[in-house]
Design a protein around this motif. Structure first.
Motif, PDB file in Angstrom:
ATOM      1  N   CYS A 166       0.833  -1.205   0.000  1.00 47.31           N
ATOM      2  CA  CYS A 166       0.000   0.000   0.000  1.00 47.31           C
ATOM      3  C   CYS A 166       0.864   1.250   0.000  1.00 47.31           C
ATOM      4  CB  CYS A 166      -0.973  -0.006   1.183  1.00 47.31           C
ATOM      5  SG  CYS A 166      -0.217  -0.222   2.788  1.00 47.31           S
ATOM      6  N   ILE A 167       0.217   2.379  -0.232  1.00 47.47           N
ATOM      7  CA  ILE A 167       0.900   3.653  -0.371  1.00 47.47           C
ATOM      8  C   ILE A 167      -0.076   4.755   0.009  1.00 47.47           C
ATOM      9  CG2 ILE A 167       0.198   4.119  -2.770  1.00 47.47           C
ATOM     10  CD1 ILE A 167       3.091   4.941  -3.347  1.00 47.47           C
ATOM     11  N   ILE A 168       0.441   5.924   0.390  1.00 43.99           N
ATOM     12  CA  ILE A 168      -0.413   7.078   0.676  1.00 43.99           C
ATOM     13  C   ILE A 168      -0.034   8.194  -0.288  1.00 43.99           C
ATOM     14  CG2 ILE A 168      -1.008   8.865   2.351  1.00 43.99           C
ATOM     15  CD1 ILE A 168      -0.768   6.817   4.545  1.00 43.99           C
ATOM     16  N   ILE A 169      -1.046   8.831  -0.874  1.00 44.37           N
ATOM     17  CA  ILE A 169      -0.854   9.900  -1.852  1.00 44.37           C
ATOM     18  C   ILE A 169      -1.202  11.235  -1.204  1.00 44.37           C
ATOM     19  CG2 ILE A 169      -1.649  10.829  -4.059  1.00 44.37           C
ATOM     20  CD1 ILE A 169      -2.412   7.905  -4.813  1.00 44.37           C
ATOM     21  N   THR A 170      -0.272  12.191  -1.268  1.00 45.37           N
ATOM     22  CA  THR A 170      -0.529  13.522  -0.714  1.00 45.37           C
ATOM     23  C   THR A 170      -0.235  14.604  -1.748  1.00 45.37           C
ATOM     24  OG1 THR A 170       1.696  13.996   0.172  1.00 45.37           O
ATOM     25  CG2 THR A 170       0.224  12.655   1.543  1.00 45.37           C
ATOM     26  N   PHE A 171      -0.910  15.731  -1.577  1.00 43.94           N
ATOM     27  CA  PHE A 171      -0.677  16.923  -2.407  1.00 43.94           C
ATOM     28  C   PHE A 171      -0.509  18.112  -1.476  1.00 43.94           C
ATOM     29  CE2 PHE A 171      -2.633  14.019  -5.309  1.00 43.94           C
ATOM     30  CZ  PHE A 171      -2.160  14.338  -6.577  1.00 43.94           C
ATOM     31  N   ASP A 172       0.568  18.859  -1.651  1.00 44.26           N
ATOM     32  CA  ASP A 172       0.798  20.036  -0.818  1.00 44.26           C
ATOM     33  C   ASP A 172       0.417  21.332  -1.536  1.00 44.26           C
ATOM     34  OD1 ASP A 172       1.651  18.560   1.298  1.00 44.26           O
ATOM     35  OD2 ASP A 172       3.691  19.349   1.346  1.00 44.26           O
ATOM     36  N   ASP A 173       0.079  22.331  -0.743  1.00 44.29           N
ATOM     37  CA  ASP A 173      -0.151  23.721  -1.139  1.00 44.29           C
ATOM     38  C   ASP A 173      -1.605  24.041  -1.455  1.00 44.29           C
ATOM     39  OD1 ASP A 173       2.563  23.910  -0.793  1.00 44.29           O
ATOM     40  OD2 ASP A 173       3.032  23.968  -2.931  1.00 44.29           O
ATOM     41  N   GLY A 174      -2.341  23.143  -2.073  1.00 47.50           N
ATOM     42  CA  GLY A 174      -3.753  23.402  -2.326  1.00 47.50           C
ATOM     43  C   GLY A 174      -4.045  24.233  -3.559  1.00 47.50           C
ATOM     44  N   GLU A 175      -3.311  23.987  -4.647  1.00 46.57           N
ATOM     45  CA  GLU A 175      -3.661  24.642  -5.907  1.00 46.57           C
ATOM     46  C   GLU A 175      -5.041  24.191  -6.374  1.00 46.57           C
ATOM     47  OE1 GLU A 175       0.890  24.787  -6.183  1.00 46.57           O
ATOM     48  OE2 GLU A 175      -0.568  23.272  -5.606  1.00 46.57           O
ATOM     49  N   ARG A 176      -5.721  25.037  -7.116  1.00 42.60           N
ATOM     50  CA  ARG A 176      -7.067  24.702  -7.567  1.00 42.60           C
ATOM     51  C   ARG A 176      -7.062  23.525  -8.545  1.00 42.60           C
ATOM     52  NH1 ARG A 176     -11.780  26.061 -10.581  1.00 42.60           N
ATOM     53  NH2 ARG A 176     -13.541  26.134  -9.118  1.00 42.60           N
ATOM     54  N   SER A 177      -5.927  23.253  -9.149  1.00 41.13           N
ATOM     55  CA  SER A 177      -5.830  22.123 -10.064  1.00 41.13           C
ATOM     56  C   SER A 177      -6.088  20.799  -9.340  1.00 41.13           C
ATOM     57  CB  SER A 177      -4.456  22.085 -10.738  1.00 41.13           C
ATOM     58  OG  SER A 177      -3.424  21.924  -9.777  1.00 41.13           O
ATOM     59  N   PHE A 178      -5.960  20.791  -8.012  1.00 39.55           N
ATOM     60  CA  PHE A 178      -6.300  19.565  -7.286  1.00 39.55           C
ATOM     61  C   PHE A 178      -7.765  19.224  -7.512  1.00 39.55           C
ATOM     62  CE2 PHE A 178      -7.976  17.233  -3.664  1.00 39.55           C
ATOM     63  CZ  PHE A 178      -7.093  16.172  -3.607  1.00 39.55           C
ATOM     64  N   LEU A 179      -8.619  20.235  -7.490  1.00 34.98           N
ATOM     65  CA  LEU A 179     -10.055  20.012  -7.701  1.00 34.98           C
ATOM     66  C   LEU A 179     -10.364  19.680  -9.153  1.00 34.98           C
ATOM     67  CD1 LEU A 179     -13.022  20.130  -6.704  1.00 34.98           C
ATOM     68  CD2 LEU A 179     -12.971  22.587  -7.176  1.00 34.98           C
ATOM     69  N   THR A 180      -9.743  20.410 -10.079  1.00 37.49           N
ATOM     70  CA  THR A 180     -10.111  20.275 -11.490  1.00 37.49           C
ATOM     71  C   THR A 180      -9.372  19.149 -12.207  1.00 37.49           C
ATOM     72  OG1 THR A 180      -8.443  21.930 -12.120  1.00 37.49           O
ATOM     73  CG2 THR A 180     -10.683  22.729 -11.648  1.00 37.49           C
ATOM     74  N   ARG A 181      -8.121  18.879 -11.803  1.00 40.07           N
ATOM     75  CA  ARG A 181      -7.298  17.893 -12.522  1.00 40.07           C
ATOM     76  C   ARG A 181      -7.098  16.582 -11.760  1.00 40.07           C
ATOM     77  NH1 ARG A 181      -5.746  19.780 -17.746  1.00 40.07           N
ATOM     78  NH2 ARG A 181      -5.900  22.055 -17.702  1.00 40.07           N
ATOM     79  N   VAL A 182      -6.960  16.695 -10.451  1.00 39.66           N
ATOM     80  CA  VAL A 182      -6.622  15.512  -9.657  1.00 39.66           C
ATOM     81  C   VAL A 182      -7.858  14.725  -9.241  1.00 39.66           C
ATOM     82  CG1 VAL A 182      -5.505  14.681  -7.553  1.00 39.66           C
ATOM     83  CG2 VAL A 182      -4.505  16.605  -8.827  1.00 39.66           C
ATOM     84  N   VAL A 183      -8.861  15.410  -8.709  1.00 34.78           N
ATOM     85  CA  VAL A 183     -10.047  14.708  -8.211  1.00 34.78           C
ATOM     86  C   VAL A 183     -10.693  13.819  -9.274  1.00 34.78           C
ATOM     87  CG1 VAL A 183     -12.405  15.041  -7.363  1.00 34.78           C
ATOM     88  CG2 VAL A 183     -10.520  16.288  -6.318  1.00 34.78           C
ATOM     89  N   PRO A 184     -10.834  14.269 -10.532  1.00 35.88           N
ATOM     90  CA  PRO A 184     -11.405  13.353 -11.533  1.00 35.88           C
ATOM     91  C   PRO A 184     -10.610  12.048 -11.684  1.00 35.88           C
ATOM     92  CG  PRO A 184     -11.457  15.594 -12.351  1.00 35.88           C
ATOM     93  CD  PRO A 184     -10.651  15.624 -11.090  1.00 35.88           C
ATOM     94  N   LEU A 185      -9.291  12.114 -11.542  1.00 36.25           N
ATOM     95  CA  LEU A 185      -8.476  10.901 -11.628  1.00 36.25           C
ATOM     96  C   LEU A 185      -8.633  10.042 -10.371  1.00 36.25           C
ATOM     97  CD1 LEU A 185      -5.183  12.214 -13.288  1.00 36.25           C
ATOM     98  CD2 LEU A 185      -6.934  10.740 -14.306  1.00 36.25           C
ATOM     99  N   LEU A 186      -8.738  10.677  -9.218  1.00 37.47           N
ATOM    100  CA  LEU A 186      -8.980   9.918  -7.992  1.00 37.47           C
ATOM    101  C   LEU A 186     -10.288   9.140  -8.108  1.00 37.47           C
ATOM    102  CD1 LEU A 186      -8.063  12.549  -5.227  1.00 37.47           C
ATOM    103  CD2 LEU A 186      -6.597  10.748  -6.169  1.00 37.47           C
ATOM    104  N   GLU A 187     -11.308   9.802  -8.632  1.00 34.75           N
ATOM    105  CA  GLU A 187     -12.618   9.158  -8.769  1.00 34.75           C
ATOM    106  C   GLU A 187     -12.592   8.071  -9.835  1.00 34.75           C
ATOM    107  OE1 GLU A 187     -15.372  12.885  -7.216  1.00 34.75           O
ATOM    108  OE2 GLU A 187     -15.069  12.591  -9.375  1.00 34.75           O
ATOM    109  N   LYS A 188     -11.819   8.276 -10.893  1.00 38.50           N
ATOM    110  CA  LYS A 188     -11.713   7.281 -11.956  1.00 38.50           C
ATOM    111  C   LYS A 188     -11.081   5.986 -11.434  1.00 38.50           C
ATOM    112  CE  LYS A 188      -9.570   6.526 -16.511  1.00 38.50           C
ATOM    113  NZ  LYS A 188      -8.796   7.173 -17.614  1.00 38.50           N
ATOM    114  N   TYR A 189     -10.049   6.119 -10.588  1.00 41.76           N
ATOM    115  CA  TYR A 189      -9.325   4.942 -10.102  1.00 41.76           C
ATOM    116  C   TYR A 189      -9.780   4.493  -8.715  1.00 41.76           C
ATOM    117  CZ  TYR A 189      -6.181   5.344 -14.072  1.00 41.76           C
ATOM    118  OH  TYR A 189      -5.681   5.378 -15.352  1.00 41.76           O
TER     119      TYR A 189
END
Length: 285
Positions: free
Chosen positions: A102-125
């Motif tokens: 297992c592994i843990i995925i983190t993102f620092d700083d809180g750019e808005r791209s987390f919502l627009t670019r990252v979340v769709p991939l999190l939901e896809k996988y």
């Protein structure tokens, strides 16, 4: 005088002795492995930052969405399961087991791209991830209304939306200490007394906590040190304010056992310029 036993008495005595020895052996076999073998899991934590399509800024802290998806595909191919810090807290409390890898995925700083670019991939996988936000930037981008994900940061509405997503864990990256100028992150100033230092850190984190609770209805548990700058007084302060997970920038994996704390965890920064195979093999995946 010696007592003389009959053959029948000796036979009965030997039968009872054998039964007792067999029973004792069965008890020993049934003992849990954890009683004699140290329980532990190797948990790498990955640290991402900005995700965008502008090749001019790709580098140590900026990668394209395509590379992030390649990373996710690699994890899936290798049967590595991303877990949340919530899962890890249940594991150390003895309330759940973890996948073999297992592994843990983190993102620092809180750019808005987390919502627009990252979340769709999190939901896809179906992968969970932690994002650590900077409180002052949330306020700034709420006020200025900028939402261009090439440079904007998450605003108050974005945070409230993310708080409703099961795959997202929100964390603290301080309210306004993400800076290498005067204080250098959450570090202590030269000549600063312990009392003044603790007050400065406490004031910042309490300000963040008030904003976080206002937007999510919960208290933050995860604290990511800006630039990885930390010290023992800082850790004591974080504990006193209710944080149960602290994240450093030390590039090392974490061996965690049932009963352990989740303070001062190491993380591997994910830069641009390496294939998933190259990056993950470097950290033992």
């Amino acid at each position: 005088m010696f007592r003389i036993f009959s053959f029948r008495q000796l036979f009965i005595f030997c039968a009872i002795l054998c039964a007792a020895l067999l029973g004792l052996s069965a008890v020993n076999v049934s003992l849990p492995v954890a009683a004699t073998v140290k329980n532990g899991a190797d948990i790498p934590v990955i640290m991402y930052h900005q995700v965008c399509d502008n090749p001019k800024i790709f580098g140590d802290y900026v990668i394209p969405p395509s590379l992030l998806e390649e990373d996710f595909q690699y994890l899936k191919k290798k049967n590595v399961t991303p877990i949340s810090f919530g899962d890890l807290e249940k594991y150390v409390a003895g309330k759940m087991t973890l996948p073999e890898k297992c592994i843990i995925i983190t993102f620092d700083d809180g750019e808005r791209s987390f919502l627009t670019r990252v979340v769709p991939l999190l939901e896809k996988y179906g992968y969970p991830a932690n994002v650590n936000i900077i409180g002052s930037l949330v306020e700034i981008y709420t006020q200025n209304g900028e939402t261009d994900d090439r440079y904007a940061y998450l605003n108050r509405n974005d945070i409230a939306e993310l708080a409703k997503k099961d795959l997202v864990e929100l964390g603290c990256h301080t309210y306004d200490l993400h800076d290498l100028g005067h204080r250098r992150g959450m570090g202590k100033l030269r000549g600063e007394s312990n009392e003044k230092y603790i007050k400065a850190i406490t004031d910042d984190l309490q300000k963040f906590n008030h904003l976080f609770e206002d937007l999510t209805g919960e208290k933050p548990k995860i604290l990511a040190y800006p630039y990885g700058i930390r010290n023992n007084k800082l850790l004591e302060t974080a504990k006193s304010l209710g944080f149960t997970v602290t994240l450093t920038c030390r590039e090392e994996s974490n061996t965690i056992s049932v009963g352990d704390s989740l303070f001062e965890l190491g993380r591997f920064n994910r830069p641009y310029g390496k294939t998933p195979e190259e990056f993950f093999k470097e950290i033992g995946i």
